[in-house]
Design a protein around this motif. Sequence first.
Motif, PDB file in Angstrom:
ATOM      1  N   GLY A 189     -61.642 -12.258 -19.296  1.00 22.69           N
ATOM      2  CA  GLY A 189     -62.927 -12.933 -19.135  1.00 22.69           C
ATOM      3  C   GLY A 189     -62.828 -14.430 -18.912  1.00 22.69           C
ATOM      4  O   GLY A 189     -63.849 -15.114 -18.865  1.00 22.69           O
TER       5      GLY A 189
ATOM      6  N   SER B 142     -72.762  -9.059 -23.651  1.00 24.67           N
ATOM      7  CA  SER B 142     -71.481  -9.735 -23.874  1.00 24.67           C
ATOM      8  C   SER B 142     -71.541 -10.625 -25.110  1.00 24.67           C
ATOM      9  O   SER B 142     -72.620 -11.046 -25.532  1.00 24.67           O
TER      10      SER B 142
ATOM     11  N   LEU C 258     -72.596 -14.154 -20.938  1.00 24.34           N
ATOM     12  CA  LEU C 258     -72.504 -13.896 -19.506  1.00 24.34           C
ATOM     13  C   LEU C 258     -73.440 -12.767 -19.102  1.00 24.34           C
ATOM     14  O   LEU C 258     -74.030 -12.789 -18.018  1.00 24.34           O
TER      15      LEU C 258
ATOM     16  N   ARG D   2     -66.699 -19.548 -14.132  1.00 25.48           N
ATOM     17  CA  ARG D   2     -67.614 -19.345 -13.010  1.00 25.48           C
ATOM     18  C   ARG D   2     -69.063 -19.533 -13.451  1.00 25.48           C
ATOM     19  O   ARG D   2     -69.904 -20.031 -12.693  1.00 25.48           O
TER      20      ARG D   2
ATOM     21  N   GLY E 116     -63.655 -11.042 -23.457  1.00 25.28           N
ATOM     22  CA  GLY E 116     -64.863 -11.798 -23.195  1.00 25.28           C
ATOM     23  C   GLY E 116     -65.290 -12.765 -24.274  1.00 25.28           C
ATOM     24  O   GLY E 116     -66.353 -13.378 -24.176  1.00 25.28           O
TER      25      GLY E 116
ATOM     26  N   ASP F 225     -71.535 -17.937 -10.862  1.00 23.09           N
ATOM     27  CA  ASP F 225     -72.167 -16.705 -11.327  1.00 23.09           C
ATOM     28  C   ASP F 225     -73.311 -17.051 -12.271  1.00 23.09           C
ATOM     29  O   ASP F 225     -73.220 -18.033 -13.025  1.00 23.09           O
TER      30      ASP F 225
ATOM     31  N   TYR G 169     -75.516 -16.681 -15.622  1.00 29.82           N
ATOM     32  CA  TYR G 169     -75.259 -16.247 -16.992  1.00 29.82           C
ATOM     33  C   TYR G 169     -76.574 -15.827 -17.632  1.00 29.82           C
ATOM     34  O   TYR G 169     -77.661 -16.217 -17.212  1.00 29.82           O
TER      35      TYR G 169
ATOM     36  N   THR H 184     -61.903 -16.275 -16.194  1.00 28.36           N
ATOM     37  CA  THR H 184     -62.511 -16.712 -14.940  1.00 28.36           C
ATOM     38  C   THR H 184     -64.028 -16.565 -14.972  1.00 28.36           C
ATOM     39  O   THR H 184     -64.757 -17.417 -14.445  1.00 28.36           O
ATOM     40  N   GLU H 185     -64.517 -15.506 -15.603  1.00 27.05           N
ATOM     41  CA  GLU H 185     -65.966 -15.296 -15.694  1.00 27.05           C
ATOM     42  C   GLU H 185     -66.640 -16.439 -16.449  1.00 27.05           C
ATOM     43  O   GLU H 185     -67.758 -16.863 -16.099  1.00 27.05           O
TER      44      GLU H 185
END
Length: 503
Positions: free
Chosen positions: A300, A278, A274, A306, A480, A312, A314, A302-303
């Motif tokens: 992490g 990370s 991400l 997304r 994450g 979002d 990456y 939802t990240e």
Amino acid sequence: MSFAYESKTPLVEMINISKSFPGVQALSDITFDLYKGEIHCLVGENGAGKSTLMKVLSGAHNPDGGQITINGDSYPALTPRLSQELGISIIYQENDLIPSMSVAENMFVGLEKTTRFGLLDRASTEKSAQEEVGKLGIVLDVRRKVENLSVSEQQYVKILKALVLKPQILLMDEPTSMFNVKDVGTVLALTQRIAKQGISIIYISHFLKEVVQIADRITVIRDGLVVNTYKNESRDMDLDVITMDMVGRSVDMFYQKEQHEVGEIVLCVRDLQLTKDSPKISFEVRSGEILGLAGMVGSGRTEIVRALTGADRYYAGIIEYKGKSLMLHSPEDSIQAGFAHITEDRQQLGLMLGQSILENMTIVGLGRKIKNFFLNIKRHQPLVEPLIETLDIKTPSLFQEVQNLSGGNQQKVVLGKWLFAESDFYVFDEPTRGIDVNSKAEFYRLMSMLTKEGKSIIMVSSDMPELISMSDRVLVVRKGEIAGEIPHDEINEERIIKSALGM
């Protein structure tokens, strides 16, 4: 034990506190107390009611019923101002700092030190801030801007900002959720030093190994109810006992998904990062499969989804769908690939509340179905009516504004939008949050219907019965990265929580 609370009167008593939100009973007659100089830890699953209880105490929420007593004086409810006047400070999990301001300026927001001409006395502010830093025994340059600090340093600023108010009661909501092992130790030691100054602390955390190191008492909350309160006299409590208190539900409450064979791999994610720093994430999803993503707040989950849906950007990695490599830089990219994203916040991100059901359900798919430059949405009402019947959306008309529907029907409209777009791969982020039991069961039926058609689902959920009953597999996300994979026959609440906590 740091104090003999049996012989004292509680500093704080919350008696029979209840609080509900639309479709959710968040707190049910909860009774909780706190003594001077005590560290009283609150633990429970996501959505158990911990943060809601603290927001009642801080004045952010008004309770529906109950009584709050502080220093012997009783109140039916508090306001943020009254709470502060009574010596209550709260450190929220969310970041409330101003990035462009210095550490010292953030610490004294609303309490600015000024010269006799009414100007900010920067030297005096920085001196006072540095004195507060020294009291806690941490190293922090109070002149630095918050935007240039690490996550852990920002957390120290939040703690210092709360302590500047000279509280007698400090509420700490997940203070170590984003820390490494070394920084966690610093915060725990810091918490104990604060308590030794006579400040009472309510400490909310999912990390049970931390809790038993510092707690004088531990209260477990589940589904808005107090399950048990333990004295932690030996600092050596049985974590399995607490875990069972957190998760103990009857299996009869679980929705039983109709099982069927899953197909071949359709989505392959390899070394997804991400951000530059990370961890790398790799996993696969098969046709007809529901892959559950579990994890604590801030883990992490939802990240990750997304990034998969282009919401979002990456940093790096390979995403292959049905044998083709995808570059998902925007939601439009994922929509064109056949992905649907049912967001966690349906009202803000999933719906146009002031528009009709018809407009909401056709917003994505109509442009793909109809190539004319000018569109008359009303002419395409027959395309939507079968979906209204399939989804059993309770409405007098397709032209009803979505804001006038119940939460469950709003969620069905979100799903209908993607069904109309004829998506093949669905990402559900907390799909049944805030909807009632009957609507949940109906939504699960619809998810099962999609998988029988060979469509695939990634489901992010904090609802343990939901994960257990609906998932073919569960990936547990922690800090994450993928902390573990649990096959269908081995999915249970205790195993998910232990994996999420690193136990």
